[in-house]
Enzyme design. Structure first.
Site, mmCIF file in Angstrom:
data_model
loop_
_atom_site.group_PDB
_atom_site.id
_atom_site.type_symbol
_atom_site.label_atom_id
_atom_site.label_comp_id
_atom_site.label_asym_id
_atom_site.label_seq_id
_atom_site.Cartn_x
_atom_site.Cartn_y
_atom_site.Cartn_z
ATOM 1 N N ASP A 28 49.625 20.253 -28.183
ATOM 2 C CA ASP A 28 48.326 20.738 -27.705
ATOM 3 C C ASP A 28 47.589 19.688 -26.877
ATOM 4 O OD1 ASP A 28 46.253 22.485 -27.409
ATOM 5 O OD2 ASP A 28 45.355 22.078 -29.365
ATOM 6 N N ASN A 76 49.841 33.329 -26.380
ATOM 7 C CA ASN A 76 49.712 32.636 -25.087
ATOM 8 C C ASN A 76 49.881 33.566 -23.873
ATOM 9 O OD1 ASN A 76 51.145 29.466 -26.228
ATOM 10 N ND2 ASN A 76 49.005 30.080 -26.030
ATOM 11 N N ARG A 79 46.932 34.124 -21.399
ATOM 12 C CA ARG A 79 46.547 33.147 -20.365
ATOM 13 C C ARG A 79 46.788 33.735 -18.965
ATOM 14 N NH1 ARG A 79 47.330 27.129 -22.533
ATOM 15 N NH2 ARG A 79 46.660 27.554 -24.648
ATOM 16 N N ARG A 202 43.719 22.824 -36.849
ATOM 17 C CA ARG A 202 44.149 24.135 -37.358
ATOM 18 C C ARG A 202 45.636 24.341 -37.090
ATOM 19 N NH1 ARG A 202 40.278 25.182 -33.277
ATOM 20 N NH2 ARG A 202 41.349 25.466 -31.289
ATOM 21 N N SER A 204 46.997 27.440 -36.094
ATOM 22 C CA SER A 204 47.201 28.353 -34.959
ATOM 23 C C SER A 204 48.482 29.197 -35.075
ATOM 24 C CB SER A 204 47.190 27.590 -33.635
ATOM 25 O OG SER A 204 45.969 26.931 -33.451
HETATM 26 C C1 FPP Z 1 48.945 23.842 -25.416
HETATM 27 O O1 FPP Z 1 48.013 23.078 -24.662
HETATM 28 C C2 FPP Z 1 50.220 23.896 -24.720
HETATM 29 C C3 FPP Z 1 50.923 25.028 -24.405
HETATM 30 C C4 FPP Z 1 50.438 26.375 -24.754
HETATM 31 C C5 FPP Z 1 52.194 24.979 -23.651
HETATM 32 C C6 FPP Z 1 53.167 23.917 -24.083
HETATM 33 C C7 FPP Z 1 54.207 23.841 -23.053
HETATM 34 C C8 FPP Z 1 54.822 22.693 -22.628
HETATM 35 C C9 FPP Z 1 54.564 21.372 -23.219
HETATM 36 C C10 FPP Z 1 55.775 22.724 -21.481
HETATM 37 C C11 FPP Z 1 57.102 23.372 -21.677
HETATM 38 C C12 FPP Z 1 57.805 23.057 -22.924
HETATM 39 C C13 FPP Z 1 59.081 22.594 -23.036
HETATM 40 C C14 FPP Z 1 59.681 22.600 -24.392
HETATM 41 C C15 FPP Z 1 59.885 22.068 -21.915
HETATM 42 P P1 FPP Z 1 46.747 23.800 -24.034
HETATM 43 O O2 FPP Z 1 47.121 24.351 -22.702
HETATM 44 O O3 FPP Z 1 46.221 24.825 -24.983
HETATM 45 O O4 FPP Z 1 45.754 22.609 -23.881
HETATM 46 P P2 FPP Z 1 44.161 22.674 -24.008
HETATM 47 O O5 FPP Z 1 43.858 23.066 -25.426
HETATM 48 O O6 FPP Z 1 43.741 21.288 -23.686
HETATM 49 O O7 FPP Z 1 43.672 23.684 -22.994
#
Ligand code: FPP
Length: 248
Positions: A28, A76, A79, A202, A204
């Protein structure tokens, strides 16, 4: 510990002879990392994917048995389409590279989640990496993709009910370990340590069943900035705790 040098038996207070068997991470903070730099959120995901590469390779090197990461949840999809497609693109890039390096890295790959809404290309790639790596015996990396803990439990309940109706199972004799066999994580031991960066406290909808006795480690560091040292801190914290599993 096939890849780890003996001289590095401890670092930052970590005892590498007593590693947790299974670490799970909620990756995250990608969006906030990008925002702080005036970059689009997708740049945060790209940086997060790099961090994932570094941490997964390091987990294999230190001899961890299982690493599970939350890459894309059932929620997700809400989004913006462009962000969803950027994350799918990063996954595709990662899996293509993983396939190319598979014989060298020998990391076993699994996917937790319902892959059916993914593009046929991505689905096929997941299937291919899963099949090629099935025979590897080192570290297993589980990527949670279109995964949600409640969705996993609902699917399991549905499949179990079907088995009861069709005479393959008897509800009077259901044990929790049998029920665990209906989950995406079938055959994988529960996580010992769950790490959540980015300051959120949390779960989630992550590994709801499997987290029953997990130790939690929270840090304010955003996922793209998460380093090997951060992982050491999390493991050292885990190793300092006394796990009683309900006993004394
Ligand atoms: C949460 O951060 C992150 C995600 C929902 C996506 C995670 C995806 C990757 C790390 C890239 C692809 C994965 C692999 C395994 C190659 P957020 O966007 O919710 O961050 P924020 O809370 O700061 O907005």
């Amino acid at each position: 510990m096939a890849f780890f040098k003996a001289k590095e038996n401890t670092a930052d207070g970590v005892d590498f002879q007593r590693l947790p068997r299974h670490i799970a991470i909620i990756m995250d903070g990608n969006g906030r990392w990008a925002k702080r730099r005036g970059l689009p959120r997708t740049a945060g995901h790209a940086a997060g994917a790099e961090t994932f590469r570094t941490i997964a390779t390091y987990c294999r090197d230190i001899g961890l048995d299982y690493l599970t990461v939350y890459a894309f949840s059932t929620e997700n999809w809400k989004r913006p389409a462009q962000e969803v497609s950027a994350i799918m693109g990063l996954l595709k890039k990662y899996l293509l590279e993983a396939v190319a390096k598979m014989e060298r890295d020998r990391v076993k790959m699994e996917f937790f989640g319902d892959l059916s809404p993914l593009s046929p290309e991505l689905r096929e790639l997941c299937q291919r990496t899963r099949e090629i790596s099935r025979r590897y015996e080192g570290c297993q990396v589980n990527i949670c993709l279109n995964y949600g803990g409640r969705d996993e439990l609902t699917r399991a309940a549905r499949a179990y009910a079907r088995d009861c109706v069709e005479g393959r199972a008897d509800p009077e004799h259901l044990t929790d370990s049998q029920f665990g066999g209906y989950l995406f994580s079938k055959g994988v031991p529960d996580p010992d340590l769950i790490i959540r960066p980015s300051g959120e406290l949390r779960l989630s909808n992550f590994l709801l069943w499997q987290s029953a006795y997990a130790e939690f480690y929270f840090t304010d560091v955003l996922w793209p900035d998460f380093s090997k040292q951060e992982l050491h801190r999390a493991i050292a914290a885990y190793q300092s705790r006394s796990r009683r599993f309900g006993g004394v």
